[in-house]
Write a protein that holds these residues in place. Structure first.
Motif, mmCIF file in Angstrom:
data_model
loop_
_atom_site.group_PDB
_atom_site.id
_atom_site.type_symbol
_atom_site.label_atom_id
_atom_site.label_comp_id
_atom_site.label_asym_id
_atom_site.label_seq_id
_atom_site.Cartn_x
_atom_site.Cartn_y
_atom_site.Cartn_z
ATOM 1 N N VAL A 6 107.010 58.527 45.356
ATOM 2 C CA VAL A 6 106.415 58.007 46.593
ATOM 3 C C VAL A 6 104.966 57.613 46.304
ATOM 4 O O VAL A 6 104.167 58.434 45.862
ATOM 5 N N VAL A 7 104.653 56.339 46.543
ATOM 6 C CA VAL A 7 103.278 55.880 46.354
ATOM 7 C C VAL A 7 102.530 55.786 47.687
ATOM 8 O O VAL A 7 101.311 55.801 47.718
ATOM 9 N N TYR A 45 97.943 50.560 46.819
ATOM 10 C CA TYR A 45 99.145 51.349 46.546
ATOM 11 C C TYR A 45 100.179 50.628 45.673
ATOM 12 O O TYR A 45 100.965 51.281 44.991
ATOM 13 N N ILE A 46 100.215 49.317 45.765
ATOM 14 C CA ILE A 46 101.198 48.556 44.989
ATOM 15 C C ILE A 46 100.486 47.471 44.186
ATOM 16 O O ILE A 46 99.403 47.012 44.568
ATOM 17 N N ILE A 59 106.929 53.801 50.584
ATOM 18 C CA ILE A 59 107.032 52.922 49.422
ATOM 19 C C ILE A 59 107.235 53.816 48.211
ATOM 20 O O ILE A 59 106.482 54.776 48.008
ATOM 21 N N LYS A 60 108.257 53.480 47.406
ATOM 22 C CA LYS A 60 108.530 54.221 46.171
ATOM 23 C C LYS A 60 108.472 53.267 44.989
ATOM 24 O O LYS A 60 108.911 52.116 45.094
ATOM 25 N N ASP A 61 107.959 53.770 43.861
ATOM 26 C CA ASP A 61 107.943 52.963 42.646
ATOM 27 C C ASP A 61 109.319 52.989 41.975
ATOM 28 O O ASP A 61 110.253 53.624 42.470
ATOM 29 N N GLU A 62 109.436 52.302 40.837
ATOM 30 C CA GLU A 62 110.731 52.204 40.141
ATOM 31 C C GLU A 62 111.311 53.560 39.758
ATOM 32 O O GLU A 62 112.527 53.726 39.690
ATOM 33 N N SER A 63 110.442 54.531 39.530
ATOM 34 C CA SER A 63 110.899 55.870 39.141
ATOM 35 C C SER A 63 111.293 56.720 40.341
ATOM 36 O O SER A 63 111.727 57.852 40.188
#
Length: 176
Positions: A146-147, A56-57, A139-143
């Motif tokens: 939701v990942v 995921y990350i 977990i959220k990415d920079e944008s």
């Protein structure tokens, strides 16, 4: 006879709806929230882990992490969300106090992943043999996308595993 058959059909349909939605009504008419119960071991790392978080990350990308935690200890407990990298580095993403009997949301600052991610876990820092509950791990990415989100409404542990700890999906203890 028709009324009896109709009554059974209605009962079966209601049971089917409850089974599909996983939702049971409390007397107040509020749906029961499902959460993950964690019964830790004799060391703080013996807790709930999400293995293979690298699905995921990724390294050198920035994310925000959030999680809601509840416990019923007599005093405030410090919780830590820790990232383990493949080179055995352990990085604290969140470190925050959680008061007893109160759902508390822990939210990280934007965090750049230093090294290849491997696993992530939530621990009650310096408090072994504790039972706590958590929900809505996100977990959220920079944008802001939701990942990964785990909310346990499926009734499953949704990828979380006990590492020398017992984990089970239960009804929210604060709703009891």
């Amino acid at each position: 006879m028709r009324k009896a058959v109709f009554a059974w059909v209605v009962v079966l349909l209601v049971a089917l709806v409850v089974a599909i939605t996983g939702c049971v009504q409390q007397s107040a008419g509020q749906p029961v929230n499902k959460v993950l119960k964690v019964e830790t071991g004799d060391q703080s790392w013996k807790t709930a882990w999400y293995y293979d978080i690298e699905d995921y990350i990724t390294q050198d990308a920035t994310y925000t992490f959030s999680i809601e935690i509840y416990h019923e200890e007599d005093a405030t407990v410090t919780f830590q969300l820790t990232l383990k990298t493949t080179d055995e580095q352990y990085k604290a993403i969140i470190l925050q106090d959680v008061p007893p009997a109160t759902w508390t949301e822990l939210v990280s600052e934007p965090y750049m992943i230093p090294g290849k991610p491997d696993d992530i876990y939530i621990e009650a820092k310096d408090t072994p043999n504790i039972t706590f509950f958590f929900d809505n791990f996100v977990i959220k990415d920079e944008s802001g996308n939701v990942v990964l989100k785990t909310d346990f409404e499926s009734g499953e542990t949704e990828g979380w595993q006990g590492n020398n700890a017992t984990i089970t999906v239960v009804s929210d203890p604060a709703q009891d």
